[in-house]
Write a protein that holds these residues in place. Structure first.
Motif, PDB file in Angstrom:
ATOM      1  N   TRP A  50       0.790  -1.134  -0.126  1.00 20.22           N
ATOM      2  CA  TRP A  50      -0.064  -0.155  -0.085  1.00 20.22           C
ATOM      3  C   TRP A  50       0.959   1.142   0.000  1.00 20.22           C
ATOM      4  O   TRP A  50       0.667   2.169  -0.724  1.00 20.22           O
ATOM      5  CB  TRP A  50      -1.050   0.021   1.226  1.00 20.22           C
ATOM      6  N   ARG A  51       2.019   1.348   0.659  1.00 20.52           N
ATOM      7  CA  ARG A  51       2.992   2.273   0.927  1.00 20.52           C
ATOM      8  C   ARG A  51       3.822   2.610  -0.485  1.00 20.52           C
ATOM      9  O   ARG A  51       4.382   3.878  -0.570  1.00 20.52           O
ATOM     10  CB  ARG A  51       3.642   2.456   2.055  1.00 20.52           C
ATOM     11  N   HIS A  52       3.950   1.570  -1.206  1.00 23.48           N
ATOM     12  CA  HIS A  52       4.693   1.760  -2.321  1.00 23.48           C
ATOM     13  C   HIS A  52       3.732   2.058  -3.388  1.00 23.48           C
ATOM     14  O   HIS A  52       3.255   1.452  -4.219  1.00 23.48           O
ATOM     15  CB  HIS A  52       5.223   0.330  -2.661  1.00 23.48           C
ATOM     16  N   ARG A  53       3.933   3.541  -3.584  1.00 24.37           N
ATOM     17  CA  ARG A  53       2.926   4.004  -4.548  1.00 24.37           C
ATOM     18  C   ARG A  53       3.037   3.386  -6.048  1.00 24.37           C
ATOM     19  O   ARG A  53       2.121   3.368  -6.760  1.00 24.37           O
ATOM     20  CB  ARG A  53       3.246   5.546  -4.828  1.00 24.37           C
ATOM     21  N   TYR A  54       4.348   3.222  -6.718  1.00 24.91           N
ATOM     22  CA  TYR A  54       4.449   2.720  -7.894  1.00 24.91           C
ATOM     23  C   TYR A  54       4.072   1.458  -7.886  1.00 24.91           C
ATOM     24  O   TYR A  54       3.088   1.164  -8.774  1.00 24.91           O
ATOM     25  CB  TYR A  54       5.870   2.844  -8.493  1.00 24.91           C
ATOM     26  N   LEU A  55       4.450   0.541  -7.103  1.00 25.40           N
ATOM     27  CA  LEU A  55       3.914  -0.875  -7.158  1.00 25.40           C
ATOM     28  C   LEU A  55       2.578  -1.063  -6.970  1.00 25.40           C
ATOM     29  O   LEU A  55       1.757  -1.785  -7.602  1.00 25.40           O
ATOM     30  CB  LEU A  55       4.684  -1.669  -6.095  1.00 25.40           C
ATOM     31  N   ARG A  56       1.735  -0.240  -6.340  1.00 27.17           N
ATOM     32  CA  ARG A  56       0.315  -0.265  -5.924  1.00 27.17           C
ATOM     33  C   ARG A  56      -0.472   0.162  -7.215  1.00 27.17           C
ATOM     34  O   ARG A  56      -1.453  -0.498  -7.705  1.00 27.17           O
ATOM     35  CB  ARG A  56       0.036   0.877  -4.907  1.00 27.17           C
ATOM     36  N   ALA A  57       0.145   0.941  -7.966  1.00 26.59           N
ATOM     37  CA  ALA A  57      -0.296   1.518  -9.221  1.00 26.59           C
ATOM     38  C   ALA A  57      -0.122   0.402 -10.269  1.00 26.59           C
ATOM     39  O   ALA A  57      -1.237   0.145 -11.174  1.00 26.59           O
ATOM     40  CB  ALA A  57       0.011   2.959  -9.685  1.00 26.59           C
ATOM     41  N   MET A  58       0.947  -0.160 -10.125  1.00 29.35           N
ATOM     42  CA  MET A  58       0.885  -1.302 -11.295  1.00 29.35           C
ATOM     43  C   MET A  58       0.373  -2.393 -11.004  1.00 29.35           C
ATOM     44  O   MET A  58      -0.327  -3.040 -12.129  1.00 29.35           O
ATOM     45  CB  MET A  58       2.662  -1.735 -11.203  1.00 29.35           C
ATOM     46  N   GLY A  85      14.359  -0.597 -22.257  1.00 32.25           N
ATOM     47  CA  GLY A  85      13.838  -0.159 -20.898  1.00 32.25           C
ATOM     48  C   GLY A  85      12.576  -0.800 -20.570  1.00 32.25           C
ATOM     49  O   GLY A  85      11.727  -1.228 -21.634  1.00 32.25           O
ATOM     50  N   ARG A  86      12.139  -1.248 -19.406  1.00 30.50           N
ATOM     51  CA  ARG A  86      11.116  -1.823 -18.868  1.00 30.50           C
ATOM     52  C   ARG A  86       9.982  -1.136 -19.439  1.00 30.50           C
ATOM     53  O   ARG A  86       8.969  -1.793 -19.726  1.00 30.50           O
ATOM     54  CB  ARG A  86      11.113  -2.439 -17.454  1.00 30.50           C
ATOM     55  N   GLY A  87       9.956  -0.046 -18.901  1.00 32.68           N
ATOM     56  CA  GLY A  87       8.701   0.981 -19.258  1.00 32.68           C
ATOM     57  C   GLY A  87       8.094   1.082 -20.536  1.00 32.68           C
ATOM     58  O   GLY A  87       6.951   0.670 -20.734  1.00 32.68           O
ATOM     59  N   ARG A  88       9.023   1.357 -21.506  1.00 35.58           N
ATOM     60  CA  ARG A  88       8.685   1.273 -22.745  1.00 35.58           C
ATOM     61  C   ARG A  88       8.005   0.046 -23.398  1.00 35.58           C
ATOM     62  O   ARG A  88       7.073   0.092 -24.050  1.00 35.58           O
ATOM     63  CB  ARG A  88       9.661   1.916 -23.783  1.00 35.58           C
ATOM     64  N   ILE A  89       9.011  -1.194 -22.983  1.00 35.33           N
ATOM     65  CA  ILE A  89       8.574  -2.399 -23.491  1.00 35.33           C
ATOM     66  C   ILE A  89       6.986  -2.663 -22.951  1.00 35.33           C
ATOM     67  O   ILE A  89       6.175  -3.252 -23.573  1.00 35.33           O
ATOM     68  CB  ILE A  89       9.590  -3.604 -23.204  1.00 35.33           C
ATOM     69  N   VAL A 148       1.973 -10.628 -24.758  1.00 35.48           N
ATOM     70  CA  VAL A 148       1.756 -10.762 -23.181  1.00 35.48           C
ATOM     71  C   VAL A 148       2.987 -11.462 -22.803  1.00 35.48           C
ATOM     72  O   VAL A 148       3.387 -11.380 -21.470  1.00 35.48           O
ATOM     73  CB  VAL A 148       0.452 -11.965 -23.178  1.00 35.48           C
ATOM     74  N   SER A 149       3.717 -12.308 -23.588  1.00 36.40           N
ATOM     75  CA  SER A 149       4.827 -13.057 -22.843  1.00 36.40           C
ATOM     76  C   SER A 149       5.866 -11.853 -22.682  1.00 36.40           C
ATOM     77  O   SER A 149       6.761 -12.073 -21.729  1.00 36.40           O
ATOM     78  CB  SER A 149       5.413 -13.739 -23.849  1.00 36.40           C
ATOM     79  N   VAL A 150       5.941 -10.953 -23.615  1.00 35.12           N
ATOM     80  CA  VAL A 150       6.991  -9.670 -23.504  1.00 35.12           C
ATOM     81  C   VAL A 150       6.571  -8.949 -22.170  1.00 35.12           C
ATOM     82  O   VAL A 150       7.564  -8.647 -21.470  1.00 35.12           O
ATOM     83  CB  VAL A 150       7.163  -8.734 -24.842  1.00 35.12           C
ATOM     84  N   PRO A 183       9.480  -8.743 -17.894  1.00 36.85           N
ATOM     85  CA  PRO A 183       9.740  -7.490 -17.128  1.00 36.85           C
ATOM     86  C   PRO A 183       8.911  -7.179 -15.794  1.00 36.85           C
ATOM     87  O   PRO A 183       9.619  -6.752 -14.818  1.00 36.85           O
ATOM     88  CB  PRO A 183       9.801  -6.367 -17.863  1.00 36.85           C
ATOM     89  N   TRP A 184       7.501  -7.646 -15.921  1.00 32.99           N
ATOM     90  CA  TRP A 184       6.807  -7.527 -14.874  1.00 32.99           C
ATOM     91  C   TRP A 184       7.209  -8.242 -13.687  1.00 32.99           C
ATOM     92  O   TRP A 184       7.372  -7.877 -12.499  1.00 32.99           O
ATOM     93  CB  TRP A 184       5.358  -7.668 -15.098  1.00 32.99           C
ATOM     94  N   GLY A 185       7.746  -9.568 -13.996  1.00 33.33           N
ATOM     95  CA  GLY A 185       7.789 -10.527 -13.052  1.00 33.33           C
ATOM     96  C   GLY A 185       9.216  -9.851 -12.300  1.00 33.33           C
ATOM     97  O   GLY A 185       9.410 -10.130 -11.297  1.00 33.33           O
ATOM     98  N   SER A 186      10.059  -9.715 -13.252  1.00 30.07           N
ATOM     99  CA  SER A 186      11.433  -9.271 -12.943  1.00 30.07           C
ATOM    100  C   SER A 186      11.654  -8.020 -11.987  1.00 30.07           C
ATOM    101  O   SER A 186      12.417  -7.866 -10.941  1.00 30.07           O
ATOM    102  CB  SER A 186      12.521  -9.072 -13.846  1.00 30.07           C
TER     103      SER A 186
END
Length: 436
Positions: free
Chosen positions: A241-249, A308-312, A347-349, A353-356
């Protein structure tokens, strides 16, 4: 950037090889059952809603047991849990095979078996994900996850699914018998993993600070003298809950996953009825789709290292949603399979990065519980989305693909800043994978 891409990569090592082999054998047995159960259901009913319930029930255990499974992964020997999970799934496959031979197979039995299969999956997947950061280096996470996903896709799509389709055409219970036997090997292999895979050994100077402010990605938690096994579940919830980025993801992933579950709710009936694909050919058709998924998993780590992870991650969802919509609009089976293959590749792509990213930023002493919370919140919504897709499929089997794909694209565009800028600002982009 050139130096990062071209320098020699460190081998993933023998311990990862053992884990990979155990997962590969488990995927073989799991793939046989995953194909046989919905095919068996089509012999009992052609109602799109009833068929979609099979897919929905597969995710219910993540809603009910995702967090408890994470707690077990954090507190007990992960090798034993992996073996236990496959023992459960093997027993269920054996039970269904016996019912099939006796002519007593029913939708109720298939529903119940799907639930128990899902229960075993929550244990096995949580344990496997928790073990990976312990057997490879941080810089190798994208590559290790890519190999794990490649094994799953290769076995499911190119080995298990085609074989299951052919075996099913011979005898309804044959793929179930083979699946039950197939779980024996991964049970043994899981128990042969090194002691380092058993559980996280907490460092005395590292734990989770329950009253910390919003946690920056990659930051080290403040020292707290508490054993990992005694950290209460509420600390994992508070961390997320306190991790704003992870919570949004997590919120974004829930929306996208629900869209794709909605779209794929009637996939078996779509190909059998709308595209007139013979039952015996279903496995080969899904193998063709799996070719795209395999390609995506193999190139994902390279794409992440380059862009980079975000763009991909953003590009992956845009491509997947668009291709899913095209699947529903396809005038023939060839275009439908090609479009679905592209969607599966994207989806595989995304998955790599989401798991890593989660393995990189979540403290290892609470990883199982945090992953359990994440999957409870995300995968817990999939049953609802799948049933809704089945209801829409009663009207038109093409509609779920079009609607689900379109909503996924819109959601990705809305969240583009989170994925690209947010990931970069949170320090959650890829770590170079090469020898130090």
């Amino acid at each position: 950037m050139t130096t990062t891409v071209t320098r020699a990569k460190t081998p993933l090592g023998r311990d990862f090889g053992k884990l990979w082999t155990a997962a590969a054998f488990s995927n073989l047995a799991d793939g046989l059952g995953r194909t046989a159960v919905p095919l068996a259901a089509t012999t009992l009913t052609t109602d799109p809603l009833a068929i979609s319930v099979i897919g929905a029930l597969a995710f219910v255990p993540w809603l009910l047991f995702g967090l408890p499974a994470g707690m077990l992964v954090d507190r007990f020997d992960r090798r034993v849990l992996m073996a236990l999970a496959n023992t459960i799934r093997g027993g269920v496959a054996l039970w269904l095979a016996i019912l099939a031979v006796g002519g007593d197979l029913s939708l109720t039995a298939l529903f119940a078996a799907t639930l128990v299969f899902g229960l075993g999956e929550t244990l096995f997947d949580n344990a496997t994900n928790a073990v990976i950061p312990g057997v490879v280096r941080r810089s190798q996470l994208d590559r290790a996850n890519g190999w794990m996903q490649a094994a799953q896709i290769t076995i499911d799509s190119f080995v298990a699914t085609p074989i299951a389709g052919v075996l099913f055409a011979v005898s309804l219970g044959l793929p179930l018998w083979c699946g039950a036997v197939g779980y024996i090997a991964p049970i043994v292999l899981a128990l042969l993993l090194p002691a380092a895979a058993a559980r996280h050994l907490p460092h005395p100077a590292r734990a989770v600070a329950s009253n910390a402010p919003d946690i920056a990605v990659g930051a080290t938690a403040q020292p707290v003298a508490v054993a990992a096994a005694r950290i209460p579940v509420r600390e994992a919830l508070r961390y997320l809950w306190r991790h704003r980025y992870l919570r949004a993801m997590v919120l974004f992933t829930s929306v996208i996953g629900s869209c794709l579950s909605f779209a794929q709710a009637v996939i078996i009936l779509f190909f059998l009825e709308t595209m007139d694909v013979p039952v015996a050919a279903i496995g080969f058709l899904t193998a063709a789709i799996g070719l795209g998924a395999l390609g995506g998993s193999l190139v994902a780590s390279r794409l992440v290292a380059r862009f980079g992870r975000g763009r991909i991650m953003l590009s992956a969802i845009l491509v997947s949603g668009t291709a899913m919509a095209v699947t529903g609009l396809a005038p023939n089976v060839w275009l439908a399979v090609a479009a679905f293959s592209v969607s599966a590749a994207a989806v595989s792509v995304w998955n790599v990065p989401w798991g890593s990213l989660r393995q990189q930023i979540v403290p290892p002493e609470i990883f199982g519980r945090v992953l359990g919370v994440i999957r409870t919140l995300t995968w817990g919504l999939f049953p609802v989305a799948t049933v809704l897709g089945g209801l829409v499929g009663r009207w038109d089997l093409r509609a779920p693909f079009v609607i689900g794909g379109a909503i996924a694209v819109i959601a990705a565009l809305i969240a583009s800043r989170l994925l690209v800028v947010g990931t970069r600002e949170a320090g959650a982009d890829a770590v170079p994978d090469h020898d130090d």
